[in-house]
Design an enzyme around this catalytic site. Sequence first.
Site: not given
Ligand code: PAF
Length: 293
Positions: A182, A153, A43, A192, A67
Amino acid sequence: MNASATMQIVRSIAELQNILNPRKRGGRTIGFVPTMGFLHEGHLELVKQARRDHDLVVMSIFVNPAQFGPGEDYEAYPRDEQRDAELASAAGVDYLFVPAVNEMYPRTSSIRILPGEQAARLCGASRPGHFDGVLKVLLKLFNIVDPDESYFGMKDAQQLAIIETFVRDFNLRTSICRVPTVREEDGLAKSSRNVRLEPQERDQAPAIYRALCMGKRSYYEGVSLKEVEKIVSNVIENETSGTIDYVKALAYPSLDESFGEAEEIIIATAVKFTSTRLIDNIIMSSIKDEKNV
Ligand code: PAF
Protein backbone atom coordinates in the site's frame (compact mmCIF):
# COMPACT_ATOMS: atom_id res chain seq x y z
CA MET A 1 -17.09 -12.69 7.28
CA ASN A 2 -18.49 -10.52 10.07
CA ALA A 3 -16.26 -8.57 12.42
CA SER A 4 -16.91 -9.19 16.10
CA ALA A 5 -18.27 -6.22 18.05
CA THR A 6 -15.46 -6.12 20.59
CA MET A 7 -11.82 -6.86 20.22
CA GLN A 8 -10.07 -8.66 23.05
CA ILE A 9 -6.46 -7.82 23.95
CA VAL A 10 -4.54 -10.91 25.08
CA ARG A 11 -1.07 -10.79 26.59
CA SER A 12 -0.49 -14.40 27.62
CA ILE A 13 0.33 -17.30 25.29
CA ALA A 14 -1.64 -19.77 27.44
CA GLU A 15 -4.73 -17.55 27.38
CA LEU A 16 -4.61 -17.08 23.60
CA GLN A 17 -4.12 -20.81 23.02
CA ASN A 18 -7.05 -21.50 25.32
CA ILE A 19 -9.30 -19.07 23.43
CA LEU A 20 -8.25 -20.37 20.00
CA ASN A 21 -8.37 -24.04 20.98
CA PRO A 22 -9.87 -25.88 17.98
CA ARG A 23 -12.41 -27.68 20.22
CA LYS A 24 -13.75 -24.34 21.44
CA ARG A 25 -13.78 -22.50 18.17
CA GLY A 26 -16.04 -25.05 16.52
CA GLY A 27 -14.61 -25.12 13.01
CA ARG A 28 -14.21 -21.36 12.67
CA THR A 29 -11.15 -20.47 10.56
CA ILE A 30 -8.38 -18.08 11.61
CA GLY A 31 -6.72 -15.39 9.51
CA PHE A 32 -3.53 -14.15 11.17
CA VAL A 33 -1.78 -10.80 10.74
CA PRO A 34 1.61 -10.72 12.50
CA THR A 35 2.99 -7.16 12.96
CA MET A 36 5.43 -5.11 14.97
CA GLY A 37 2.76 -2.46 15.55
CA PHE A 38 2.65 1.27 14.78
CA LEU A 39 -0.05 0.29 12.35
CA HIS A 40 -0.59 1.98 9.01
CA GLU A 41 -2.89 1.36 6.06
CA GLY A 42 -0.64 -1.44 4.81
CA HIS A 43 -1.37 -3.44 7.98
CA LEU A 44 -5.06 -2.55 7.81
CA GLU A 45 -5.19 -3.90 4.26
CA LEU A 46 -3.87 -7.23 5.61
CA VAL A 47 -6.65 -7.21 8.21
CA LYS A 48 -9.24 -6.37 5.56
CA GLN A 49 -8.24 -9.38 3.49
CA ALA A 50 -8.08 -11.68 6.54
CA ARG A 51 -11.53 -10.41 7.61
CA ARG A 52 -12.89 -11.14 4.13
CA ASP A 53 -11.47 -14.69 4.07
CA HIS A 54 -11.86 -15.98 7.66
CA ASP A 55 -14.24 -16.24 10.61
CA LEU A 56 -11.71 -15.01 13.18
CA VAL A 57 -8.94 -12.46 12.75
CA VAL A 58 -5.96 -12.52 15.09
CA MET A 59 -3.31 -9.79 14.96
CA SER A 60 -0.06 -9.88 16.92
CA ILE A 61 1.94 -6.81 17.88
CA PHE A 62 5.42 -7.66 19.02
CA VAL A 63 8.58 -5.68 18.34
CA ASN A 64 10.76 -8.74 18.07
CA PRO A 65 14.23 -8.13 19.56
CA ALA A 66 15.55 -11.28 17.85
CA GLN A 67 15.35 -9.68 14.41
CA PHE A 68 17.27 -6.49 15.29
CA GLY A 69 21.06 -6.48 15.18
CA PRO A 70 23.37 -4.48 17.45
CA GLY A 71 23.10 -0.76 16.65
CA GLU A 72 19.79 -1.19 14.80
CA ASP A 73 16.61 0.65 15.77
CA TYR A 74 15.05 -1.81 18.26
CA GLU A 75 14.78 0.81 21.04
CA ALA A 76 13.75 3.59 18.66
CA TYR A 77 11.22 1.50 16.71
CA PRO A 78 7.95 3.48 16.95
CA ARG A 79 5.41 2.08 19.41
CA ASP A 80 1.89 3.24 20.35
CA GLU A 81 -0.23 0.42 21.74
CA GLN A 82 -3.35 2.46 22.43
CA ARG A 83 -3.52 3.91 18.93
CA ASP A 84 -2.79 0.47 17.45
CA ALA A 85 -5.57 -1.13 19.51
CA GLU A 86 -8.09 1.47 18.29
CA LEU A 87 -7.06 0.96 14.65
CA ALA A 88 -7.06 -2.84 14.94
CA SER A 89 -10.47 -2.89 16.58
CA ALA A 90 -11.98 -0.56 13.97
CA ALA A 91 -10.50 -2.73 11.20
CA GLY A 92 -12.23 -5.84 12.57
CA VAL A 93 -9.54 -7.71 14.53
CA ASP A 94 -11.10 -10.14 17.03
CA TYR A 95 -8.02 -10.91 19.15
CA LEU A 96 -5.01 -8.62 19.52
CA PHE A 97 -2.07 -10.56 20.90
CA VAL A 98 0.43 -8.22 22.58
CA PRO A 99 2.97 -10.35 24.47
CA ALA A 100 5.84 -8.91 26.52
CA VAL A 101 9.39 -9.92 25.56
CA ASN A 102 9.59 -12.24 28.62
CA GLU A 103 6.42 -13.99 27.54
CA MET A 104 7.80 -14.77 24.08
CA TYR A 105 11.40 -15.39 25.15
CA PRO A 106 11.40 -16.53 28.81
CA ARG A 107 14.83 -18.14 28.39
CA THR A 108 17.65 -18.19 25.86
CA SER A 109 17.12 -21.13 23.55
CA SER A 110 20.09 -23.14 22.32
CA ILE A 111 18.24 -23.88 19.07
CA ARG A 112 18.52 -21.52 16.11
CA ILE A 113 16.75 -21.39 12.78
CA LEU A 114 19.15 -20.62 9.96
CA PRO A 115 17.59 -19.68 6.62
CA GLY A 116 19.81 -20.40 3.60
CA GLU A 117 20.91 -18.52 0.49
CA GLN A 118 17.60 -16.72 0.01
CA ALA A 119 18.31 -14.87 3.26
CA ALA A 120 21.96 -14.11 2.49
CA ARG A 121 21.21 -11.44 -0.12
CA LEU A 122 19.59 -7.99 -0.07
CA CYS A 123 18.57 -7.17 3.53
CA GLY A 124 20.15 -10.40 4.77
CA ALA A 125 23.58 -9.19 3.61
CA SER A 126 23.23 -5.85 5.41
CA ARG A 127 21.41 -7.22 8.45
CA PRO A 128 23.11 -10.51 9.40
CA GLY A 129 20.83 -12.69 11.54
CA HIS A 130 17.75 -10.58 10.77
CA PHE A 131 15.83 -13.35 9.01
CA ASP A 132 16.87 -15.93 11.64
CA GLY A 133 15.03 -13.72 14.12
CA VAL A 134 12.01 -13.28 11.84
CA LEU A 135 11.62 -17.05 11.38
CA LYS A 136 12.18 -17.69 15.08
CA VAL A 137 9.33 -15.42 16.14
CA LEU A 138 7.05 -16.60 13.32
CA LEU A 139 7.52 -20.26 14.19
CA LYS A 140 6.47 -19.43 17.74
CA LEU A 141 3.54 -17.28 16.59
CA PHE A 142 2.33 -19.88 14.08
CA ASN A 143 2.45 -22.53 16.83
CA ILE A 144 0.62 -20.29 19.29
CA VAL A 145 -2.12 -19.07 16.92
CA ASP A 146 -2.33 -22.09 14.57
CA PRO A 147 -3.77 -19.94 11.76
CA ASP A 148 -5.36 -21.28 8.60
CA GLU A 149 -3.85 -18.40 6.65
CA SER A 150 -1.27 -15.70 7.48
CA TYR A 151 -1.06 -12.36 5.70
CA PHE A 152 2.12 -10.53 4.69
CA GLY A 153 2.76 -7.41 2.65
CA MET A 154 4.80 -7.41 -0.54
CA LYS A 155 6.85 -4.41 0.63
CA ASP A 156 8.88 -6.95 2.58
CA ALA A 157 9.20 -9.15 -0.49
CA GLN A 158 12.37 -10.91 0.63
CA GLN A 159 10.83 -11.70 4.02
CA LEU A 160 7.75 -13.03 2.26
CA ALA A 161 9.77 -15.26 -0.08
CA ILE A 162 11.74 -16.70 2.85
CA ILE A 163 8.56 -17.30 4.87
CA GLU A 164 6.97 -19.12 1.91
CA THR A 165 10.04 -21.39 1.70
CA PHE A 166 9.99 -21.96 5.48
CA VAL A 167 6.30 -22.88 5.51
CA ARG A 168 6.66 -25.17 2.50
CA ASP A 169 9.90 -26.90 3.54
CA PHE A 170 8.79 -27.53 7.13
CA ASN A 171 5.16 -28.39 6.37
CA LEU A 172 3.83 -25.65 8.61
CA ARG A 173 0.06 -25.71 8.69
CA THR A 174 -0.64 -22.11 7.75
CA SER A 175 -0.98 -20.99 4.17
CA ILE A 176 0.52 -17.63 3.21
CA CYS A 177 -1.32 -14.79 1.51
CA ARG A 178 0.71 -12.16 -0.39
CA VAL A 179 -0.83 -8.69 -0.13
CA PRO A 180 0.28 -5.88 -2.50
CA THR A 181 2.19 -2.91 -1.06
CA VAL A 182 0.00 0.00 0.00
CA ARG A 183 1.44 3.37 -1.04
CA GLU A 184 1.01 7.02 -0.14
CA GLU A 185 -0.47 9.15 -2.94
CA ASP A 186 3.05 10.21 -3.93
CA GLY A 187 4.15 6.57 -4.28
CA LEU A 188 6.11 6.14 -1.05
CA ALA A 189 5.46 2.65 0.35
CA LYS A 190 3.59 2.84 3.68
CA SER A 191 5.92 1.86 6.51
CA SER A 192 5.98 2.30 10.28
CA ARG A 193 9.48 3.72 9.80
CA ASN A 194 8.31 6.64 7.57
CA VAL A 195 7.62 8.75 10.71
CA ARG A 196 11.35 8.69 11.42
CA LEU A 197 12.18 10.58 8.20
CA GLU A 198 13.25 14.25 8.49
CA PRO A 199 10.77 16.56 6.66
CA GLN A 200 13.07 17.06 3.65
CA GLU A 201 13.78 13.31 3.51
CA ARG A 202 10.04 12.64 3.49
CA ASP A 203 9.75 15.00 0.49
CA GLN A 204 12.53 13.14 -1.34
CA ALA A 205 11.54 9.56 -0.46
CA PRO A 206 8.92 9.08 -3.24
CA ALA A 207 11.88 9.15 -5.66
CA ILE A 208 12.60 5.57 -4.52
CA TYR A 209 9.41 4.23 -6.12
CA ARG A 210 9.82 6.53 -9.15
CA ALA A 211 13.28 5.02 -9.61
CA LEU A 212 11.92 1.47 -9.40
CA CYS A 213 9.20 2.27 -11.96
CA MET A 214 11.81 3.77 -14.27
CA GLY A 215 13.89 0.60 -13.86
CA LYS A 216 10.92 -1.54 -14.83
CA ARG A 217 10.17 0.58 -17.91
CA SER A 218 13.82 0.45 -18.98
CA TYR A 219 13.87 -3.34 -18.67
CA TYR A 220 10.88 -3.67 -20.96
CA GLU A 221 12.51 -1.26 -23.40
CA GLY A 222 15.37 -3.75 -23.72
CA VAL A 223 17.91 -2.60 -21.12
CA SER A 224 19.87 -5.33 -19.27
CA LEU A 225 19.25 -5.95 -15.57
CA LYS A 226 22.74 -4.64 -14.70
CA GLU A 227 21.90 -1.38 -16.50
CA VAL A 228 18.51 -1.31 -14.78
CA GLU A 229 20.26 -1.43 -11.40
CA LYS A 230 22.42 1.56 -12.46
CA ILE A 231 19.41 3.56 -13.67
CA VAL A 232 17.55 2.99 -10.38
CA SER A 233 20.66 3.84 -8.33
CA ASN A 234 21.23 7.07 -10.28
CA VAL A 235 17.69 8.34 -9.70
CA ILE A 236 17.87 7.59 -5.95
CA GLU A 237 21.33 9.18 -5.67
CA ASN A 238 20.34 12.27 -7.63
CA GLU A 239 16.95 12.85 -6.05
CA THR A 240 17.47 11.94 -2.38
CA SER A 241 20.04 12.61 0.32
CA GLY A 242 19.82 8.93 1.34
CA THR A 243 22.68 6.45 1.04
CA ILE A 244 21.96 3.38 -1.04
CA ASP A 245 22.41 0.13 0.83
CA TYR A 246 21.61 -1.95 -2.26
CA VAL A 247 19.79 -1.85 -5.58
CA LYS A 248 19.50 -5.35 -6.97
CA ALA A 249 17.51 -7.15 -9.69
CA LEU A 250 17.03 -10.86 -8.98
CA ALA A 251 14.69 -13.74 -9.79
CA TYR A 252 11.62 -13.80 -7.56
CA PRO A 253 10.86 -15.62 -5.31
CA SER A 254 14.10 -17.66 -5.46
CA LEU A 255 16.22 -14.46 -5.20
CA ASP A 256 18.80 -16.14 -7.43
CA GLU A 257 20.86 -14.36 -10.07
CA SER A 258 19.74 -16.97 -12.61
CA PHE A 259 16.12 -17.56 -13.55
CA GLY A 260 14.13 -20.77 -13.23
CA GLU A 261 10.91 -21.44 -15.07
CA ALA A 262 8.02 -19.04 -14.47
CA GLU A 263 10.03 -16.81 -12.16
CA GLU A 264 9.42 -13.11 -12.00
CA ILE A 265 12.01 -10.39 -11.50
CA ILE A 266 12.28 -8.25 -8.39
CA ILE A 267 14.09 -4.93 -8.39
CA ALA A 268 14.69 -4.31 -4.70
CA THR A 269 16.33 -1.44 -2.87
CA ALA A 270 17.19 -0.29 0.64
CA VAL A 271 18.10 3.34 1.31
CA LYS A 272 19.49 4.73 4.57
CA PHE A 273 18.33 8.14 5.74
CA THR A 274 19.43 10.01 8.87
CA SER A 275 17.40 8.00 11.40
CA THR A 276 15.85 5.23 9.39
CA ARG A 277 16.34 2.82 6.52
CA LEU A 278 13.59 2.31 3.94
CA ILE A 279 13.07 -0.68 1.67
CA ASP A 280 10.95 -0.97 -1.43
CA ASN A 281 10.68 -3.15 -4.52
CA ILE A 282 8.86 -3.74 -7.74
CA ILE A 283 8.07 -7.17 -9.15
CA MET A 284 7.64 -7.69 -12.86
CA SER A 285 7.30 -10.41 -15.42
CA SER A 286 10.61 -11.45 -16.94
CA ILE A 287 8.89 -11.70 -20.32
CA LYS A 288 9.46 -8.64 -22.46
CA ASP A 289 6.34 -8.87 -24.58
CA GLU A 290 4.40 -6.01 -26.09
CA LYS A 291 1.83 -5.68 -23.35
CA ASN A 292 4.57 -5.09 -20.77
CA VAL A 293 6.32 -2.29 -22.68
O1 PAF B 1 7.16 -7.70 8.98
C1 PAF B 1 7.16 -7.56 10.23
O2 PAF B 1 6.53 -6.65 10.78
C2 PAF B 1 7.95 -8.55 11.08
O3 PAF B 1 9.13 -8.92 10.45
C3 PAF B 1 7.12 -9.77 11.48
C4 PAF B 1 6.73 -10.61 10.27
C5 PAF B 1 5.88 -9.34 12.23
C6 PAF B 1 7.96 -10.66 12.41
O4 PAF B 1 8.34 -9.98 13.56
